[in-house]
Design an enzyme around this catalytic site. Structure first.
Site, PDB file in Angstrom:
ATOM      1  N   GLY A   1       0.869  -1.195   0.189  1.00 17.34           N
ATOM      2  CA  GLY A   1       0.061   0.122   0.101  1.00 17.34           C
ATOM      3  C   GLY A   1       0.994   1.245   0.155  1.00 17.34           C
ATOM      4  O   GLY A   1       2.250   1.287   0.536  1.00 17.34           O
ATOM      5  N   CYS A   2       0.304   2.413  -0.384  1.00 22.88           N
ATOM      6  CA  CYS A   2       1.150   3.710  -0.561  1.00 22.88           C
ATOM      7  C   CYS A   2       1.410   4.007   1.082  1.00 22.88           C
ATOM      8  O   CYS A   2       2.751   4.369   1.002  1.00 22.88           O
ATOM      9  CB  CYS A   2       0.440   4.655  -1.329  1.00 22.88           C
ATOM     10  SG  CYS A   2      -1.506   4.823  -0.561  1.00 22.88           S
ATOM     11  N   TYR A   3       0.476   4.185   1.916  1.00 24.07           N
ATOM     12  CA  TYR A   3       0.909   4.427   3.276  1.00 24.07           C
ATOM     13  C   TYR A   3       1.966   3.600   3.819  1.00 24.07           C
ATOM     14  O   TYR A   3       2.908   4.065   4.373  1.00 24.07           O
ATOM     15  CB  TYR A   3      -0.471   4.840   4.085  1.00 24.07           C
ATOM     16  CG  TYR A   3      -1.229   5.900   3.794  1.00 24.07           C
ATOM     17  CD1 TYR A   3      -0.952   7.196   4.031  1.00 24.07           C
ATOM     18  CD2 TYR A   3      -2.621   5.423   3.516  1.00 24.07           C
ATOM     19  CE1 TYR A   3      -1.650   8.054   3.509  1.00 24.07           C
ATOM     20  CE2 TYR A   3      -3.334   6.511   3.282  1.00 24.07           C
ATOM     21  CZ  TYR A   3      -3.114   7.749   3.192  1.00 24.07           C
ATOM     22  OH  TYR A   3      -3.892   8.786   3.024  1.00 24.07           O
ATOM     23  N   PRO A   4       1.617   2.183   3.683  1.00 25.30           N
ATOM     24  CA  PRO A   4       2.781   1.259   4.311  1.00 25.30           C
ATOM     25  C   PRO A   4       4.059   1.441   3.608  1.00 25.30           C
ATOM     26  O   PRO A   4       5.087   1.413   4.567  1.00 25.30           O
ATOM     27  CB  PRO A   4       2.163   0.004   4.157  1.00 25.30           C
ATOM     28  CG  PRO A   4       0.723   0.304   4.127  1.00 25.30           C
ATOM     29  CD  PRO A   4       0.403   1.563   3.467  1.00 25.30           C
ATOM     30  N   THR A   5       4.242   2.075   2.204  1.00 19.69           N
ATOM     31  CA  THR A   5       5.526   2.035   1.791  1.00 19.69           C
ATOM     32  C   THR A   5       6.248   3.087   2.456  1.00 19.69           C
ATOM     33  O   THR A   5       7.550   2.750   2.910  1.00 19.69           O
ATOM     34  CB  THR A   5       5.421   2.155   0.373  1.00 19.69           C
ATOM     35  OG1 THR A   5       4.881   1.216  -0.471  1.00 19.69           O
ATOM     36  CG2 THR A   5       6.572   2.366  -0.175  1.00 19.69           C
TER      37      THR A   5
END
Length: 315
Positions: A115-119
Site C-alpha cells: 500500500g502507499c501509506y505502508p511503503t
C-alpha cells in the site's frame, strides 16, 4: 522474447497508470480484454492463463477470485489490492525493505504490491527497529496525507465531478477515524512491530502525492538516540538504492515546509529526518507519489525484478 502481461482491472486508476508505463516497452506484450467482457469470468480466465505475469488492480474480493482462475503453473501474479499483503505464501513487493527482498521477489510466483501509506511508514521505521534504535514494542503513531486519487474512482468523483451527489469542496479532511484502516496489519507485520501502530490518515484536495510521518520522542526511547543516529540508520539502509533516498541533515534543516506533490510522476521516495536534539524530538517523513512508488510504479519495479529486466526500465 517478450513477457506477456495481463492487467486484470486495467480500467481503474492503478491499472491505467501501470499500462501507461508498460505500453512503450518492446519487452512487454500487453494482453487486453474486450471492454464488454471485463466481467466475463471465462474470458478473464483465458487471458489470465495466457499471460506470463498477471497484475491484479481490483478490489480485494475480486482479486482473490482472479487468483482462483489460475490453472497454468507458469502464471505469476502481482496483486495491487490489500488481499494478500500479510499472507504468508505471498512475497511482499517492497524491494528496498531488506537486503534479500529483491531476491525474494525475483523468485516468487505470488507478489503482493504494498500500500502507499505502508511503503512510507515501513521505509521509515523498519531500519530503526533493525538497528535497535526503536523497540519493536514501541507505541508508534503514523500521520499521513494523500491526494484524493488514493481513494480510487469514488473519491476522485467526489472531488472532481461537480454533478456527483457527494461532490466535496473540502480542502482537507481526516478519515478512518474508528482506527481500523486496512493498511494497519501490513504496517505492523512488515515494519516488525509487536503492536498495531496508531494510524491517522488524511486526504487533501489535490490529485496525487503524499507525505507519511512518524513522530518520535527520542528522549523517551531506550538509549536516547540522537538525530544523527537516526539519520545514519536510514542512510545505511538505503545507500545505493535507485528509488529510495535520504535527504541530508543539512537539506532537512534548511527546509521550512515540504510539498506532498514534489515527486509526482516518479517512482522515487525521499526520506527526511526533521527534528531538534535539544528537546530530543524527531519527525520522520516519507515523500512519494501515492500512484508511483505507492502503487503503479512499485508494481512495475517488481515486474522488472521478476522478469529479469533492469529494475528501472520504464520508470
Amino acid at each position: 522474447m517478450s513477457t506477456k502481461v495481463y492487467i486484470d482491472g486495467e480500467a481503474g486508476t492503478t491499472g491505467l497508470e501501470i499500462r501507461e508505463r508498460l505500453e512503450p516497452r518492446g519487452d512487454i506484450e500487453l494482453l487486453s480484454i474486450d471492454p464488454e467482457k471485463r466481467k466475463d469470468r471465462g474470458e478473464r480466465a483465458k487471458l489470465i492463463n495466457a499471460a506470463d505475469v498477471v497484475v491484479l488492480c481490483l478490489p480485494d474480493d475480486a482479486a482473490k477470485e482472479s487468483v482462483t482462475l489460475i490453472e497454468k503453473d507458469h502464471v505469476r501474479v502481482i496483486d495491487a489490492s490489500t488481499a494478500h499483503r500479510v499472507a504468508p505464501d505471498w512475497a511482499y513487493g517492497f524491494p528496498e525493505m531488506s537486503p534479500e527482498q529483491r531476491q525474494v521477489i525475483s523468485g516468487a510466483k505470488r507478489v503482493s504490491n504494498p500500500g502507499c501509506y505502508p511503503t512510507g511508514m515501513i521505509a521509515l521505521t523498519r531500519p530503526l527497529i533493525q538497528e535497535g534504535i526503536l523497540p519493536a514494542d514501541w507505541p508508534v503513531t503514523v500521520n499521513a496525507v494523500s491526494g484524493y486519487s488514493g481513494g480510487g474512482k469514488p473519491t476522485i468523483a467526489e472531488f472532481e465531478d461537480e454533478q456527483a451527489e457527494n461532490y466535496s469542496k473540502q480542502p482537507f479532511r481526516y478519515y478512518a477515524l474508528p482506527l481500523a484502516h486496512k493498511h494497519v496489519p501490513e504496517m505492523q507485520k512488515h515494519a516488525g512491530l509487536t503492536h498495531a501502530p496508531l494510524f491517522a490518515p488524511a486526504v487533501g484536495r489535490y490529485y496525487k502525492g503524499m507525505l507519511v510521518e512518524v513522530p518520535l520522542q527520542l528522549w523517551a526511547l531506550p538509549g536516547k538516540p540522537s538525530l544523527g543516529a537516526v539519520q545514519e540508520a536510514l542512510e545505511k539502509t538505503y545507500d545505493g538504492c535507485h528509488f529510495v533516498e535520504v535527504a541530508s541533515r543539512e537539506e532537512a534543516a534548511s527546509m521550512g515546509n515540504i510539498d506532498p506533490e514534489d515527486l509526482n510522476g516518479t517512482n522515487r521516495m525521499r526520506l527526511f529526518v526533521f527534528g531538534n536534539d535539544e528537546p530530543g524530538q524527531v519527525r520522520l517523513v516519507a515523500q512519494l507519489d501515492n500512484l508511483g512508488k505507492g502503487a503503479s510504479g512499485q508494481a512495475v519495479q517488481c515486474l522488472n525484478i521478476m522478469t529479469g529486466a533492469d529494475e528501472a526500465t520504464g520508470l
